[in-house]
Design a protein around this motif. Structure first.
Motif, PDB file in Angstrom:
ATOM      1  N   VAL A 151      -1.374   1.406   0.470  1.00 51.22           N
ATOM      2  CA  VAL A 151      -1.205   2.843   0.693  1.00 51.22           C
ATOM      3  C   VAL A 151      -0.519   3.169   2.032  1.00 51.22           C
ATOM      4  CG1 VAL A 151      -2.422   5.042   0.950  1.00 51.22           C
ATOM      5  CG2 VAL A 151      -3.040   3.478  -0.910  1.00 51.22           C
ATOM      6  N   PRO A 152      -0.857   2.527   3.159  1.00 52.70           N
ATOM      7  CA  PRO A 152      -0.140   2.869   4.397  1.00 52.70           C
ATOM      8  C   PRO A 152       1.365   2.677   4.281  1.00 52.70           C
ATOM      9  CG  PRO A 152      -2.140   1.668   4.915  1.00 52.70           C
ATOM     10  CD  PRO A 152      -1.981   1.599   3.419  1.00 52.70           C
ATOM     11  N   ARG A 153       1.775   1.574   3.673  1.00 54.72           N
ATOM     12  CA  ARG A 153       3.214   1.337   3.502  1.00 54.72           C
ATOM     13  C   ARG A 153       3.841   2.418   2.631  1.00 54.72           C
ATOM     14  NH1 ARG A 153       5.811  -0.724  -0.647  1.00 54.72           N
ATOM     15  NH2 ARG A 153       3.878  -1.480  -1.587  1.00 54.72           N
ATOM     16  N   VAL A 154       3.147   2.827   1.588  1.00 53.56           N
ATOM     17  CA  VAL A 154       3.666   3.852   0.683  1.00 53.56           C
ATOM     18  C   VAL A 154       3.797   5.187   1.410  1.00 53.56           C
ATOM     19  CG1 VAL A 154       3.128   5.194  -1.394  1.00 53.56           C
ATOM     20  CG2 VAL A 154       2.772   2.710  -1.381  1.00 53.56           C
ATOM     21  N   VAL A 155       2.798   5.522   2.217  1.00 48.75           N
ATOM     22  CA  VAL A 155       2.829   6.769   2.989  1.00 48.75           C
ATOM     23  C   VAL A 155       4.051   6.823   3.899  1.00 48.75           C
ATOM     24  CG1 VAL A 155       1.672   7.890   4.942  1.00 48.75           C
ATOM     25  CG2 VAL A 155       0.364   7.307   2.895  1.00 48.75           C
TER      26      VAL A 155
ATOM     27  N   ALA B 196       6.273   9.721   5.975  1.00 44.44           N
ATOM     28  CA  ALA B 196       5.454  10.296   7.041  1.00 44.44           C
ATOM     29  C   ALA B 196       6.087   9.952   8.388  1.00 44.44           C
ATOM     30  CB  ALA B 196       4.034   9.746   6.965  1.00 44.44           C
ATOM     31  N   PRO B 197       6.292  10.914   9.258  1.00 45.28           N
ATOM     32  CA  PRO B 197       6.992  10.643  10.528  1.00 45.28           C
ATOM     33  C   PRO B 197       6.138   9.853  11.502  1.00 45.28           C
ATOM     34  CG  PRO B 197       6.224  12.908  10.453  1.00 45.28           C
ATOM     35  CD  PRO B 197       5.956  12.331   9.090  1.00 45.28           C
TER      36      PRO B 197
ATOM     37  N   ALA C 293       2.753   1.863   9.769  1.00 44.96           N
ATOM     38  CA  ALA C 293       1.600   2.616   9.272  1.00 44.96           C
ATOM     39  C   ALA C 293       0.444   1.651   9.038  1.00 44.96           C
ATOM     40  CB  ALA C 293       1.959   3.336   7.982  1.00 44.96           C
ATOM     41  N   SER C 294      -0.742   2.029   9.496  1.00 46.60           N
ATOM     42  CA  SER C 294      -1.903   1.164   9.324  1.00 46.60           C
ATOM     43  C   SER C 294      -3.175   1.999   9.305  1.00 46.60           C
ATOM     44  CB  SER C 294      -1.973   0.119  10.442  1.00 46.60           C
ATOM     45  OG  SER C 294      -2.063   0.756  11.699  1.00 46.60           O
ATOM     46  N   TYR C 295      -4.225   1.400   8.774  1.00 42.89           N
ATOM     47  CA  TYR C 295      -5.518   2.064   8.774  1.00 42.89           C
ATOM     48  C   TYR C 295      -6.142   2.021  10.166  1.00 42.89           C
ATOM     49  CZ  TYR C 295      -5.584   2.215   3.663  1.00 42.89           C
ATOM     50  OH  TYR C 295      -5.301   2.479   2.343  1.00 42.89           O
ATOM     51  N   VAL C 296      -6.861   3.072  10.505  1.00 46.02           N
ATOM     52  CA  VAL C 296      -7.631   3.115  11.753  1.00 46.02           C
ATOM     53  C   VAL C 296      -9.020   3.632  11.421  1.00 46.02           C
ATOM     54  CG1 VAL C 296      -5.618   3.455  13.232  1.00 46.02           C
ATOM     55  CG2 VAL C 296      -6.787   5.457  12.276  1.00 46.02           C
ATOM     56  N   ASP C 297      -9.971   3.290  12.291  1.00 52.70           N
ATOM     57  CA  ASP C 297     -11.347   3.737  12.070  1.00 52.70           C
ATOM     58  C   ASP C 297     -11.516   5.217  12.391  1.00 52.70           C
ATOM     59  OD1 ASP C 297     -12.156   1.203  11.259  1.00 52.70           O
ATOM     60  OD2 ASP C 297     -12.612   0.582  13.315  1.00 52.70           O
TER      61      ASP C 297
ATOM     62  N   PHE D  63       3.333   3.632  -6.626  1.00 52.77           N
ATOM     63  CA  PHE D  63       3.979   2.396  -6.185  1.00 52.77           C
ATOM     64  C   PHE D  63       3.745   1.233  -7.133  1.00 52.77           C
ATOM     65  CE2 PHE D  63      -0.261   2.185  -4.384  1.00 52.77           C
ATOM     66  CZ  PHE D  63      -0.621   0.856  -4.505  1.00 52.77           C
ATOM     67  N   THR D  64       2.962   1.417  -8.174  1.00 54.94           N
ATOM     68  CA  THR D  64       2.714   0.320  -9.109  1.00 54.94           C
ATOM     69  C   THR D  64       2.616   0.883 -10.510  1.00 54.94           C
ATOM     70  OG1 THR D  64       1.226  -1.497  -9.692  1.00 54.94           O
ATOM     71  CG2 THR D  64       0.200   0.481  -8.798  1.00 54.94           C
TER      72      THR D  64
END
Length: 279
Positions: free
Chosen positions: A185-189, A195-196, A221-225, A277-278
């Protein structure tokens, strides 16, 4: 640290549960219901099950059945939804199995998944961690099996949606399948949703798999807590809808009344329109 999402015993048990869930969905279908169209281009319920049979047979080192000379040969490469060699192989298996009656396909499904489970249970830790070719590149065999769990879980939803029945979309099996899905999902976003850089995006999911996904778009883009301030946009929807949008089974435009967007409405709208994406 050991990745518990690829624990061999647990993942094998969950694959067994997943395959049984698919079998139970189709066990009592008449031939007309077997041929119910799904949201996957060109595929019926029968074809979805045939696809799983084909993939698991291939993993056992088997080849598709020979072409029936009494049937016109299908040029699978000409089908609009066939875009790569994996899709070609998928379509060949489906096409070769399509003349069978539904109950016979179910027999094959049970036979091949039983043999696959036996092979997985006999596998040692070295084989489980050996790099192998998969749809997501070369990864440890155990990671490939998490991809298989996700694929089969999605196909359970495909069958249930086509037949108009509800299934349990929560639990440990769904959690691991969703974890495989969510990794992209981060890559897709960033790539599809554009997403800027600097944006902070939250997906608040309700339903069977409630959770909040927080994505920071910086160099990548990556997940964060947690965010260091308010999110630029927060998108709220049911987890089942989120998965179906990401899987290309639904279009956001048809479900706008089920999606909440707070913050940057333009960015939020663009993201939900470009989640697929899939397939």
């Amino acid at each position: 640290m050991t990745d518990r999402t690829m624990d061999r015993a647990e993942l094998t048990a969950l694959l067994a549960e997943q395959w049984e869930a698919i079998a139970a969905l189709v066990a009592d279908l008449d031939e007309n219901r077997w041929r119910t169209p799904t949201r996957l281009p060109g595929w019926t319920v029968f074809d979805v099950v045939a696809h799983v049979v084909g993939t698991e047979s291939w993993l056992l080192g088997e080849k598709p059945p020979p072409h029936d000379p009494m049937r016109e040969k299908t040029d699978v490469r000409s089908l609009p939804h066939v875009r790569n060699e994996t899709a070609v192989l998928n379509e060949i298996w489906v096409d070769r199995l399509r003349p069978l009656p539904g109950p016979r396909l179910l027999e094959l499904f049970r036979e091949v998944t039983d043999r696959r489970l036996a092979a997985l249970r006999e596998m040692d830790d070295a084989a489980w961690t050996t790099p192998t070719v998969s749809p997501i590149g070369q990864v440890p065999y155990g990671r490939f099996m998490r991809v298989r769990l996700f694929d089969c879980w999605m196909h359970e939803l495909d069958i249930a949606d086509a037949l108009g029945v509800r299934v349990d979309e929560g639990g440990r099996r769904a959690e691991l399948a969703f974890a495989e899905f969510a990794g992209s999902v981060p890559r897709v976003v960033a790539k599809l949703g554009k997403a800027p850089a600097g944006s902070r995006i939250g997906f608040a999911l309700t339903g069977a798999l409630p959770q909040t996904l927080r994505i920071a778009v910086d160099e990548r883009a990556s997940y964060v807590d947690a965010f260091d301030g308010p999110a630029d946009v927060e998108i709220t929807m049911d987890s089942g809808l989120f998965v179906r949008l990401g899987g290309g089974r639904r279009q956001a435009a048809d479900h706008l009344d089920e999606i909440g967007i707070t913050g940057d409405a333009e960015l939020g709208g663009r993201l939900v329109r470009h989640l697929a994406f899939t397939l």
